[in-house]
Write a protein that holds these residues in place. Sequence first.
Motif, PDB file in Angstrom:
ATOM      1  N   TRP A   1       0.409  -5.900   4.074  1.00  9.40           N
ATOM      2  CA  TRP A   1       0.959  -5.323   2.827  1.00  9.40           C
ATOM      3  C   TRP A   1       1.372  -6.399   1.844  1.00  9.40           C
ATOM      4  O   TRP A   1       1.229  -6.244   0.632  1.00  9.40           O
ATOM      5  CB  TRP A   1       2.111  -4.372   3.142  1.00  9.40           C
ATOM      6  CG  TRP A   1       1.650  -3.194   3.932  1.00  9.40           C
ATOM      7  CD1 TRP A   1       2.119  -2.773   5.130  1.00  9.40           C
ATOM      8  CD2 TRP A   1       0.583  -2.295   3.588  1.00  9.40           C
ATOM      9  NE1 TRP A   1       1.422  -1.667   5.561  1.00  9.40           N
ATOM     10  CE2 TRP A   1       0.479  -1.361   4.637  1.00  9.40           C
ATOM     11  CE3 TRP A   1      -0.293  -2.179   2.507  1.00  9.40           C
ATOM     12  CZ2 TRP A   1      -0.467  -0.330   4.639  1.00  9.40           C
ATOM     13  CZ3 TRP A   1      -1.231  -1.164   2.499  1.00  9.40           C
ATOM     14  CH2 TRP A   1      -1.305  -0.250   3.561  1.00  9.40           C
TER      15      TRP A   1
ATOM     16  N   LEU B   1      -3.150  -0.205  -3.256  1.00 10.99           N
ATOM     17  CA  LEU B   1      -2.687  -0.806  -1.989  1.00 10.99           C
ATOM     18  C   LEU B   1      -3.487  -0.241  -0.823  1.00 10.99           C
ATOM     19  O   LEU B   1      -3.922  -0.977   0.064  1.00 10.99           O
ATOM     20  CB  LEU B   1      -1.220  -0.445  -1.760  1.00 10.99           C
ATOM     21  CG  LEU B   1      -0.140  -1.445  -2.131  1.00 10.99           C
ATOM     22  CD1 LEU B   1       1.216  -0.902  -1.692  1.00 10.99           C
ATOM     23  CD2 LEU B   1      -0.375  -2.807  -1.479  1.00 10.99           C
TER      24      LEU B   1
ATOM     25  N   GLY C   1      -0.413  -6.589  -1.532  1.00  9.72           N
ATOM     26  CA  GLY C   1       0.513  -6.351  -2.641  1.00  9.72           C
ATOM     27  C   GLY C   1       0.433  -7.435  -3.697  1.00  9.72           C
ATOM     28  O   GLY C   1       0.556  -7.165  -4.899  1.00  9.72           O
TER      29      GLY C   1
ATOM     30  N   ILE D   1       5.258  -4.894  -5.477  1.00  6.45           N
ATOM     31  CA  ILE D   1       5.022  -4.572  -4.058  1.00  6.45           C
ATOM     32  C   ILE D   1       5.543  -5.713  -3.181  1.00  6.45           C
ATOM     33  O   ILE D   1       6.184  -5.490  -2.153  1.00  6.45           O
ATOM     34  CB  ILE D   1       3.510  -4.366  -3.797  1.00  6.45           C
ATOM     35  CG1 ILE D   1       2.935  -3.261  -4.690  1.00  6.45           C
ATOM     36  CG2 ILE D   1       3.245  -4.092  -2.319  1.00  6.45           C
ATOM     37  CD1 ILE D   1       3.475  -1.888  -4.450  1.00  6.45           C
TER      38      ILE D   1
ATOM     39  N   SER E   1      -0.496   2.043  -8.160  1.00  5.25           N
ATOM     40  CA  SER E   1      -0.395   1.006  -7.133  1.00  5.25           C
ATOM     41  C   SER E   1      -0.562   1.557  -5.709  1.00  5.25           C
ATOM     42  O   SER E   1      -1.117   0.873  -4.846  1.00  5.25           O
ATOM     43  CB  SER E   1       0.926   0.233  -7.262  1.00  5.25           C
ATOM     44  OG  SER E   1       2.025   1.087  -7.168  1.00  5.25           O
TER      45      SER E   1
ATOM     46  N   ASP F   1      -0.142  -6.329  -7.436  1.00  9.08           N
ATOM     47  CA  ASP F   1       0.846  -6.644  -8.484  1.00  9.08           C
ATOM     48  C   ASP F   1       0.181  -7.387  -9.645  1.00  9.08           C
ATOM     49  O   ASP F   1       0.476  -7.137 -10.806  1.00  9.08           O
ATOM     50  CB  ASP F   1       1.985  -7.507  -7.909  1.00  9.08           C
ATOM     51  CG  ASP F   1       2.941  -6.709  -7.027  1.00  9.08           C
ATOM     52  OD1 ASP F   1       3.014  -5.474  -7.199  1.00  9.08           O
ATOM     53  OD2 ASP F   1       3.609  -7.311  -6.166  1.00  9.08           O
TER      54      ASP F   1
END
Lengths: 374, 99
Positions: A88, A157, A92, B12, A153, A96
């Motif tokens: 993750w 993801l 991520g 995130i 997002s 991002d």
Amino acid sequence: MTVPMNKLYRPTQEEHARQGFVGALKKYVNGELERDVVRRYHDELAPAFNAKHGHDATNRYEAIPVLEPDPDFQLWCSTVYSSQDLLWETTGETVDRLLPQFDQRAADIEANPKRLGTLQLDPKLELPQPIGSTEIHRQPGGYFYRQSQADLSAALLYMGSVEIYRTAKGFGQIGDPCDTSSGRSLAQMLSGKYPELAPQRVLDMGCGVGAMAMGLKQAWPQAEVHGLDLSAPFVRFAHLWANDLGLELHMRQADAANSGYPDGHFDVIVSQILFHETWHDKLPAIMREAHRLLRPGGVFFNIDTPYQPDRIGIPEQVLNNWQVTNNGEPFWVGFSETAVQKEMLQAGFDPAGVFATYQAIGGGREFFLFGGQK
Amino acid sequence: MSKFDSEERASIVSMMHDPKRARPQFIRNVDMDKVVDALLRLSMEVSVIRDRLDIHEALAEQHGIAADAVESFVATPEIEARRRERRERLVRGVISDLR
């Protein structure tokens, strides 16, 4: 020049290298290390249990205390957990960085009056619990996460994490995401099993970011293909991505147990990994809804995880139980212990057509297939 | 304006470092010697890569290749396969130290 969505997801060389490492780590801990833990159980721990108790462990509840103190098992737990965190974090990082570009591309597509297909969001939809509050796979924020109505997002993801698995197995490269081959394989499988099938209207229940629905549309261009999911970011992403591929799809945010389509609307209803990510209490209602939505003779076909207790060994059940407790798979056990054939019969499917079987798909991994005809 | 629009977006990556996501402890008897072995092996490999990269960067400069050529480089399937093999060897080595 306009860059389509499936070309926007481009990790930098450093992100690519990190994600490649995570893929290798996951492949090792979920493969070789896991097999070593299972072997150790059979070769050393199980005989010791038998010597002490005079019988073998017969279920996972007896085997959990046998494995828990074992250093190899603990190392497996620790490295699986770490690899999921790294999955993750490294995905991520890319999400991002790229999110503003996806937002811009989404706005361009949504501003186009000639865009293909439809997108139906339901801002008043109450997410069924505990599904709505669960971070499946420990994905930060979960499948429903958004900080604005336009936040994609959660979908990015999810897609990025699938890419890491696919690339680690040697299928394609990171930076070439949005693979729709699962839908094309499924269409081929269905045409083989039901040679008379000429679908006019198809529904993918729990369609996620839409990869399978898109493959079905590519395989059956004459059919009207619909996708349904509880997650608003997922169906919105699928709608945008389909437009970039020039595919007319109809996406809807809805509960699979209460979809809002008319009776007998579909020739084919399919799902992939829907049921093991759904609270098992919901399963009978989803099956009744699928039966209501199919025309007489219509086909219901599902692909899911093959972890039924009678199918896998005792130590594997312990490892699965750990994933349920610690690694974002809370609905796994409920599904694997459900008698799906019985549920389909109770939902009204024709007893002559109801089936549940195991079959290797694509790269050779075995899946649990079940379904029936109305 | 929706209820979301006034909130500032959390990245995130920052969500992954939220103290509320603290990692559970699975290994009961931590053998620090094994952790040191694994960390030193990793440090050694990172150092080897850094030195190797220095050679490549110096050679590239000598041959007039701009730094941004690295970012636009697309690996062939053969290169990707070689990388996968190397990553898997590193993972196997580090985890064998921890066992």
